[in-house]
Design an enzyme around this catalytic site. Structure first.
Site, short mmCIF file in Angstrom:
data_model
loop_
_atom_site.label_atom_id
_atom_site.label_comp_id
_atom_site.label_asym_id
_atom_site.label_seq_id
_atom_site.Cartn_x
_atom_site.Cartn_y
_atom_site.Cartn_z
N GLY A 36 0.83 -1.21 0.00
CA GLY A 36 0.00 0.00 0.00
C GLY A 36 0.86 1.25 0.00
O GLY A 36 0.47 2.29 0.52
N SER A 44 1.60 3.36 -2.18
CA SER A 44 1.14 4.56 -2.89
C SER A 44 0.07 5.32 -2.12
O SER A 44 -0.31 6.41 -2.50
CB SER A 44 0.60 4.16 -4.27
OG SER A 44 -0.47 3.25 -4.09
N GLY A 45 -0.43 4.73 -1.02
CA GLY A 45 -1.55 5.34 -0.30
C GLY A 45 -1.14 6.51 0.58
O GLY A 45 0.02 6.94 0.61
N ILE A 74 -1.02 6.96 3.99
CA ILE A 74 -0.03 6.67 5.04
C ILE A 74 1.22 6.06 4.42
O ILE A 74 2.35 6.39 4.79
CB ILE A 74 -0.62 5.73 6.11
CG1 ILE A 74 -1.89 6.33 6.73
CG2 ILE A 74 0.41 5.44 7.20
CD1 ILE A 74 -2.68 5.38 7.61
N SER A 116 -4.81 -2.14 2.13
CA SER A 116 -6.14 -2.60 2.52
C SER A 116 -7.14 -1.89 1.63
O SER A 116 -7.00 -0.69 1.38
CB SER A 116 -6.39 -2.25 3.98
OG SER A 116 -7.75 -2.36 4.30
N LYS A 154 -10.84 -4.82 9.64
CA LYS A 154 -9.56 -4.54 10.30
C LYS A 154 -9.33 -5.48 11.47
O LYS A 154 -8.23 -5.99 11.68
CB LYS A 154 -9.51 -3.08 10.80
CG LYS A 154 -9.61 -2.02 9.73
CD LYS A 154 -8.65 -2.21 8.58
CE LYS A 154 -7.21 -1.93 8.92
NZ LYS A 154 -6.32 -2.10 7.75
N VAL A 212 -6.74 9.24 10.53
CA VAL A 212 -5.46 9.81 10.11
C VAL A 212 -5.71 11.00 9.18
O VAL A 212 -6.42 10.88 8.17
CB VAL A 212 -4.61 8.73 9.41
CG1 VAL A 212 -3.21 9.27 9.14
CG2 VAL A 212 -4.54 7.46 10.27
N1 LIG Z 1 -6.61 6.66 7.01
C1 LIG Z 1 -7.03 6.33 8.20
O1 LIG Z 1 -7.69 7.12 8.91
C2 LIG Z 1 -6.72 4.97 8.76
C3 LIG Z 1 -7.02 4.71 10.12
C4 LIG Z 1 -6.71 3.46 10.65
C5 LIG Z 1 -6.13 2.50 9.85
N2 LIG Z 1 -5.86 2.78 8.54
C6 LIG Z 1 -5.22 1.73 7.74
O2 LIG Z 1 -4.01 2.20 7.23
C7 LIG Z 1 -3.74 1.56 5.96
C8 LIG Z 1 -3.49 2.63 4.91
O3 LIG Z 1 -4.60 3.51 4.85
P1 LIG Z 1 -4.61 4.83 4.00
O4 LIG Z 1 -5.44 5.82 4.70
O5 LIG Z 1 -3.23 5.15 3.62
O6 LIG Z 1 -5.46 4.33 2.75
P2 LIG Z 1 -5.19 4.44 1.18
O7 LIG Z 1 -4.61 5.75 0.83
O8 LIG Z 1 -6.47 4.04 0.52
O9 LIG Z 1 -4.09 3.31 0.97
C9 LIG Z 1 -4.42 1.95 0.88
C10 LIG Z 1 -3.50 1.34 -0.14
O10 LIG Z 1 -3.77 -0.06 -0.23
C11 LIG Z 1 -3.80 -0.41 -1.59
N3 LIG Z 1 -4.62 -1.61 -1.79
C12 LIG Z 1 -5.94 -1.74 -1.62
N4 LIG Z 1 -6.33 -2.99 -1.87
C13 LIG Z 1 -5.23 -3.67 -2.24
C14 LIG Z 1 -4.97 -5.00 -2.63
N5 LIG Z 1 -5.94 -5.90 -2.73
N6 LIG Z 1 -3.68 -5.34 -2.90
C15 LIG Z 1 -2.69 -4.45 -2.82
N7 LIG Z 1 -2.87 -3.17 -2.47
C16 LIG Z 1 -4.13 -2.79 -2.18
C17 LIG Z 1 -4.37 0.80 -2.28
O11 LIG Z 1 -4.03 0.79 -3.64
P3 LIG Z 1 -4.91 1.64 -4.69
O12 LIG Z 1 -4.67 3.08 -4.33
O13 LIG Z 1 -4.36 1.29 -6.01
O14 LIG Z 1 -6.34 1.21 -4.47
C18 LIG Z 1 -3.71 1.93 -1.52
O15 LIG Z 1 -2.46 2.26 -2.07
C19 LIG Z 1 -4.98 0.71 5.66
O16 LIG Z 1 -4.71 -0.59 6.10
C20 LIG Z 1 -6.05 1.35 6.51
O17 LIG Z 1 -7.08 0.44 6.83
C21 LIG Z 1 -6.12 3.99 7.99
#
Ligand SMILES: NC(=O)c1ccc[n+]([C@@H]2O[C@H](COP(=O)([O-])OP(=O)(O)OC[C@H]3O[C@@H](n4cnc5c(N)ncnc54)[C@H](OP(=O)(O)O)[C@@H]3O)[C@@H](O)[C@H]2O)c1
Length: 266
Positions: free
Chosen positions: A14, A16-17, A19, A91, A109, A135
């Site tokens: 992940g 590119s996301g 976090i 995720s 989660k 976040v």
């Molecule tokens: N943001 C928050 O408030 C928060 C809070 C608690 C926990 N988290 C956890 O922190 C992590 C990162 O969150 P984030 O906010 O950075 O979200 P994000 O920007 O949506 O990043 C998630 C990344 O996972 C990739 N992904 C999704 N499904 C996938 C798959 N099947 N195989 C490989 N890659 C996949 C996505 O790729 P694509 O962009 O190509 O779809 C994206 O790069 C996640 O596990 C999330 O549940 C986030």
């Protein structure tokens, strides 16, 4: 877990996301090489901002991209080869579905974490988890992630009312740093709540409205169970590793300014 940062290679899923990009930025700045696992390495929207981070760190060669779908074991294996550690962030997390956050997201989660603990115990893996709240902060990737989209809706005057909903805002940079501090401290173990305050949704919205009265932040019904969820001492585990949580006001300001710089709000 390893202690030597310089020259070490780690995998970030992940990457590119929201976090993930911050984590890559901090890892590169500390001298790590990064295997960045992304769904589609041919998609510039997934890779260009990460390449720019590596260029800013002075060495584009320290990032390598891997096509990586979580459900594809062979692809995961190729990405992890040569790495001394894995930061697993990928995720599925969509903007639309977070409108109903009570249903699928927390369940997924919790189940994923439970499975990770079980797998670690059965296979002798050293696993540590970071459990962030909501976040927020400066966005590096071009697209909006779910938590920043939720925050944007608040600024735009969203009408959703989460009854007695508590929010644990945390700065995205703190979350990324928490991952690294844990990785670099081999005795670290267990779960790590990663939030600055925990506050009622109405209090959070009021704070945003106070700082940015020019936006249409609505007033929400107040907490009907005041004092029920205060957990001020919980993030201590991360603080003892040196993490200084960014105050709420700066979290909000950085998030707003980032949305502004993207043209999401005026
Ligand atoms: N943001 C928050 O408030 C928060 C809070 C608690 C926990 N988290 C956890 O922190 C992590 C990162 O969150 P984030 O906010 O950075 O979200 P994000 O920007 O949506 O990043 C998630 C990344 O996972 C990739 N992904 C999704 N499904 C996938 C798959 N099947 N195989 C490989 N890659 C996949 C996505 O790729 P694509 O962009 O190509 O779809 C994206 O790069 C996640 O596990 C999330 O549940 C986030």
């Amino acid at each position: 877990m390893a202690t030597e940062a310089k020259g070490e290679t780690v995998l970030v899923t992940g990457a590119s996301g929201f976090i993930g990009s911050w984590l890559v930025r901090l890892l590169l700045a500390r001298g790590y090489s990064v295997h960045a696992a992304v769904l589609n390495p041919d998609d510039k929207a997934e890779t260009d901002h990460l390449l720019a981070l590596a260029a800013a760190a002075g060495d584009e060669g320290r990032i390598r991209f891997f096509r990586c779908d979580l459900l594809d074991g062979a692809a995961m294996l190729a990405a992890v080869r040569g790495c001394s550690g894995v930061f697993h962030l990928a995720s599925p997390c969509t903007v639309d579905l977070v409108l109903d956050p009570q249903v699928w997201y927390p369940a997924s989660k919790a189940l994923a974490e439970k499975a990770a603990w079980k797998f670690a115990e059965e296979n002798g893996l050293d696993v540590v988890t970071v459990n962030p709240g909501t976040v927020l902060g400066e966005m590096i990737p071009p697209r909006l992630n779910a938590s920043m989209a939720m925050f944007l809706r608040l600024l735009e005057g969203c009408k959703e009312e989460y009854a007695d909903f508590f929010i644990g805002p945390v700065h995205v940079e703190d979350v990324a740093l928490a991952h690294i501090l844990l990785y670099e401290n081999p005795p670290a173990s267990g779960r790590h709540l990663c939030v600055e305050p925990i506050c009622h949704w109405s209090d959070f919205a009021s704070k945003v409205a106070e700082l940015y009265p020019n936006y249409k932040v609505p007033k929400f019904p107040e907490d009907t169970q005041p004092g029920l969820v205060r957990a001020e001492a919980v993030p201590k585990k991360l603080m003892t590793l040196g993490l200084q949580f960014t105050p709420l006001e700066k979290i909000i300001r950085d998030a707003v300014e980032s949305l502004k710089s993207r043209g999401c709000i005026a």
